[in-house]
Scaffold this motif. Structure first.
Motif, PDB file in Angstrom:
ATOM      1  N   LEU A 599       0.628  -1.364   0.083  1.00  0.00           N
ATOM      2  CA  LEU A 599      -0.059   0.074   0.016  1.00  0.00           C
ATOM      3  C   LEU A 599       0.975   1.356   0.110  1.00  0.00           C
ATOM      4  O   LEU A 599       0.591   2.072  -0.660  1.00  0.00           O
ATOM      5  CB  LEU A 599      -0.937  -0.071   1.211  1.00  0.00           C
ATOM      6  N   VAL A 600       1.953   1.327   0.754  1.00  0.00           N
ATOM      7  CA  VAL A 600       2.832   2.537   0.893  1.00  0.00           C
ATOM      8  C   VAL A 600       3.601   2.760  -0.359  1.00  0.00           C
ATOM      9  O   VAL A 600       3.756   3.553  -1.077  1.00  0.00           O
ATOM     10  CB  VAL A 600       4.079   2.048   1.887  1.00  0.00           C
ATOM     11  N   ARG A 601       3.879   1.391  -1.057  1.00  0.00           N
ATOM     12  CA  ARG A 601       4.682   1.609  -2.569  1.00  0.00           C
ATOM     13  C   ARG A 601       3.717   2.229  -3.394  1.00  0.00           C
ATOM     14  O   ARG A 601       4.031   3.008  -4.254  1.00  0.00           O
ATOM     15  CB  ARG A 601       5.069   0.246  -3.032  1.00  0.00           C
ATOM     16  N   SER A 602       2.390   1.944  -3.630  1.00  0.00           N
ATOM     17  CA  SER A 602       1.467   2.296  -4.366  1.00  0.00           C
ATOM     18  C   SER A 602       1.107   3.684  -4.259  1.00  0.00           C
ATOM     19  O   SER A 602       1.048   4.742  -5.245  1.00  0.00           O
ATOM     20  CB  SER A 602       0.125   1.551  -4.601  1.00  0.00           C
ATOM     21  N   CYS A 603       1.254   4.080  -3.054  1.00  0.00           N
ATOM     22  CA  CYS A 603       0.963   5.802  -2.738  1.00  0.00           C
ATOM     23  C   CYS A 603       2.103   6.601  -3.027  1.00  0.00           C
ATOM     24  O   CYS A 603       1.986   7.442  -3.582  1.00  0.00           O
ATOM     25  CB  CYS A 603       0.737   5.761  -1.208  1.00  0.00           C
ATOM     26  N   ILE A 604       3.246   6.167  -2.820  1.00  0.00           N
ATOM     27  CA  ILE A 604       4.611   6.534  -3.249  1.00  0.00           C
ATOM     28  C   ILE A 604       4.569   6.775  -4.657  1.00  0.00           C
ATOM     29  O   ILE A 604       5.025   7.911  -5.362  1.00  0.00           O
ATOM     30  CB  ILE A 604       5.856   6.017  -2.889  1.00  0.00           C
ATOM     31  N   GLU A 605       4.103   5.870  -5.467  1.00  0.00           N
ATOM     32  CA  GLU A 605       4.299   5.739  -6.899  1.00  0.00           C
ATOM     33  C   GLU A 605       3.335   6.774  -7.584  1.00  0.00           C
ATOM     34  O   GLU A 605       3.823   7.562  -8.359  1.00  0.00           O
ATOM     35  CB  GLU A 605       3.871   4.458  -7.445  1.00  0.00           C
TER      36      GLU A 605
END
Length: 740
Positions: A599-605
């Motif tokens: 979830l964090v990776r998708s938000c950062i992307e």
């Protein structure tokens, strides 16, 4: 006689030093003067024209080389030389008459002597009647093709060239021949396309800098500069603005393969970009004097201005028509309380709005389609793909099958897609589909084939075939117009406003009357205060745009459109956030196991689309999984990370950390940054609706993001807190209880 085709490495075309060839075309000669007036560089053919050996001319004064009378004739003009070539005078020397062109560049005063056969000086008086006659032939209703055809006729009359083409570059850089004037001695290319590879990138850049170029004889032998490099800088001479600049041997071979031994091109600059070219060809060598070239350049500039005016006018008319349809659709959507039923009633107008063949509305598990659309399983598969594909407020493509392979099965009905999410949380989409548009392109030669030079498979020569080659294109739709995309964004904002109105009506009937009433008061204040300004701007500039449509200057109309667009985006963001906040209290939670690392990776992307070149150091720990609603938690996490990105805007680099740990009763997460921080005296206001602890001028926002975070966390049974000090960053902590 045409020269034999040399072996040329086309892979180096974009690296070829076309601005610094070290040589000139031989139908004239060059003298380069230092700031002190001393000749420091010459072309090696000056003895032919000026009667003096190159070495003998170096270090001499101008009068010593061309004579005192000619030097005196040029003397008052030389101080006026600028970067672009200008006419100095026509001088008569022992070996004939010469038009002298001058320009200053790279520390040198460049004098170009072009041999002419006329007895008198260049006469520019014919420019005014020529331009006047061309303008009289044009009127406001002419299409771009009609204006281009008239310009081609005029330029062929001036130049005497066998063929004059006017072509426009498309979005991929291919040249489409819109108009042609010819005498029958060369083949016609009207309606055909030249591949983008025919003009390398650096050549296009040079067309922007120097907007006219003549090649009098493609079989010429270049005359070298002596010395070859600039004697003042020690670097190769930059001849970008020299009329006699020698051109690439690749291009000369290209001309010979095309059957043309003379050419001239005039750049068409529209809105600051290279829109296209006027390209002139002759089967035999042909020199053109500077005064005639100037006339052609003036005609090209007039044509470019009229093209820009025509495009701006057509753009405004298109946008006004789309807006009229949008207003009609919105009026129909307010007639009843059932959103799906209302959408079904305006489907015909929706198709007209997007010039589409089919449309579909998806609300949770319900799908309603109209016109030619994929079937229901295909639509569900498409929506699932859209949900995980990063995109802005709308997604559009005219090659859906190339981006989403399963769409190839229904390309006849949906080669083009315009997708508009109506909710950030739920699976609510409005989709428009455009059918496949199978079309053919007539190329002047196969753009996908190159001729290998004999004996060397890695060495290529310029293409030799210009025979018409037809290509059939499948899997694409008519392209989406930028105006349609912008109107779709405005339409989305309006839909969210309608949805917000429905949400407020439902909130009035909710059981939590106390809390709901306070939130509605905040909604009313925001709509009346924050939203009033951008809406007033939209109405005001729309009125001005309607008043000036077709008559005002393009710059003013463009400014009006820009102000409308920016105001609409601001209003849309506020309405979007209001709707999202209101949905938090009504939507049912659907908890599943959530991978917080993913979830964090998708938000950062997603955030990386807005941060651009900013330096942000992300420190993300190994986060434990939780049981929660993934859509809600993702929104809360995104708001916290976006908040950290916003308030570290003055830091270089910004440092943002995300950590998590499992306690006995809950899983705790922290988001920390090194931003501007805030005063803890006002922490009680931080999670309120429309509360800002910093000036909006310094950090823009709607004041709803952190209120969303608190509502999401509390609906999961958790808590959220914050700690900070001014100038020392901020740390946000939220907990999600373990499920039994």
């Amino acid at each position: 006689m045409t020269q034999a085709s040399p072996t040329i490495d086309l892979s180096s075309c974009d690296r070829e030093p076309i601005r610094t060839p070290g040589s000139i075309q031989p139908h004239g000669c060059v003298l380069a003067l230092s700031p002190q007036g001393v000749i420091v560089q010459v072309s090696d053919n000056i003895e032919r024209y000026l009667g003096m050996a190159p070495v003998a001319a170096l270090g001499r004064a101008l009068a010593d080389v061309i004579g005192s009378d000619a030097a005196a004739q040029l003397a008052p003009e030389l101080p006026l030389a600028a970067e672009r070539p200008s006419f100095a005078a026509t001088v008569r020397l022992a070996r004939g008459a010469f038009d002298v062109l001058m320009h200053r560049y790279d520390s040198l005063l460049m004098l170009e002597f072009e041999a002419v056969t006329r007895a008198g000086a260049a006469d520019f008086r014919h420019l005014y009647p020529l331009v006047g006659n061309f303008l009289q032939q044009l009127n406001d209703t002419d299409t771009i093709e009609t204006m281009s055809a008239r310009a081609a006729d005029e330029i062929r009359t001036v130049t005497g060239f066998n063929r004059v083409l006017v072509y426009q570059f498309d979005g991929e850089g291919h040249g489409h021949v819109l108009a042609e004037s010819g005498d029958g001695n060369l083949p016609s290319y009207l309606g055909q396309r030249f591949p983008a590879t025919d003009i390398p990138r650096q050549a296009r850049e040079l067309y922007v800098s120097n907007r006219i170029r003549l090649i009098g004889d493609a079989d010429y032998t270049p005359s070298q500069l002596v010395p070859r490099d600039n004697p003042l800088t020690g670097a190769p001479n930059d001849l970008s603005f020299a009329a006699l600049r020698s051109v690439s041997p690749v291009h000369l071979q290209y001309m010979r393969n095309m059957g043309t031994l003379a050419s001239m091109s005039v750049s068409l600059m529209v809105k600051g970009r290279l829109w296209g070219l006027i390209s002139c060809h002759n089967a035999t060598p042909c020199q053109l004097t500077f005064d005639k070239r100037t006339a052609c350049e003036q005609l090209g500039q007039i044509l470019a201005l009229r093209i820009e005016s025509r495009e701006v006018h057509d753009e405004l008319q298109f946008r006004l028509e789309v807006r009229r349809i949008m207003v009609s659709v919105l009026a129909g959507l307010t007639q009843g309380a059932n959103f799906i039923e209302n959408m079904g009633n305006v489907f015909p107008e929706l198709l007209q709005f997007a010039r589409a063949g089919g449309a579909a509305i998806i609300v949770d598990d319900r799908i309603v389609g109209y016109g030619d659309t994929p079937d229901e399983p295909q639509l569900r598969e498409l929506i699932s793909w859209l949900q995980v594909k990063p995109h802005y407020d709308v997604y559009y493509t005219d090659r859906l099958g190339a981006e989403f392979a399963p769409a190839g099965a229904y390309r006849q009905s949906a080669s083009g897609l315009l997708a508009m999410p109506i909710s950030r949380i739920h699976k609510h989409y409005l989709l428009w589909f455009r059918p496949e548009f199978v079309y053919t392109i007539d190329w002047a030669g196969n753009p996908h084939a190159k001729d290998a030079a004999a004996g060397s498979p890695t060495q290529l020569s310029p293409r030799t075939s210009f025979d018409s080659w037809r290509e059939t294109v499948h899997g694409t739709s008519a392209p989406w117009h930028p105006g349609e995309i912008e109107m779709a964004l405005e339409f989305r904002t309006a839909l969210l406003g309608i949805a917000l109105e429905r949400a407020e009506q439902m909130a009035e009937l909710a059981e939590e009357l106390g809390r709901a009433n306070k939130e509605l008061e905040a909604f009313s204040y925001s709509v009346s205060h924050d939203l009033r300004a951008p809406l007033r701007h939209i109405v005001g500039f729309s009125d001005l745009l309607l008043e000036t449509a077709g008559s005002g200057p393009p710059e003013k109309q463009h400014r009006f459109l820009t102000n409308i667009k920016e105001s609409a985006r601001l209003a849309g963001k506020l309405v979007d956030d209001l709707l999202s906040f209101s949905q938090m209290g009504r939507a049912s939670l659907r908890p599943v196991e959530v991978d917080m690392n993913e979830l964090v990776r998708s938000c950062i992307e997603k955030l990386s689309l807005d941060t651009g070149s900013r330096r942000i150091d992300w420190h993300v720990g190994d986060l434990p999984a939780i049981a929660a609603d993934p859509a809600f938690i993702q929104l809360a996490l995104y708001n916290l990370l976006a908040n950290a990105v916003k308030f570290t805007g003055t830091r270089d680099p910004a440092v943002i950390s995300v950590d998590g740990r499992r306690d006995a009763a809950a899983t705790v997460f922290t988001v920390a940054d090194n931003g501007v921080g805030f005063n803890m005296d006002y922490v009680h206001k931080l999670f309120g609706v429309f509360q800002r602890l910093h000036r909006m001028e310094d950090f823009q926002g709607t004041g709803i993001g952190l209120a969303n975070v608190r509502r999401i966390v509390e609906r999961h049974g958790g808590t959220v807190t914050a700690f900070s000090a001014p100038g020392q960053g901020a740390t946000f902590t939220f907990s999600i209880p373990h499920t039994s």
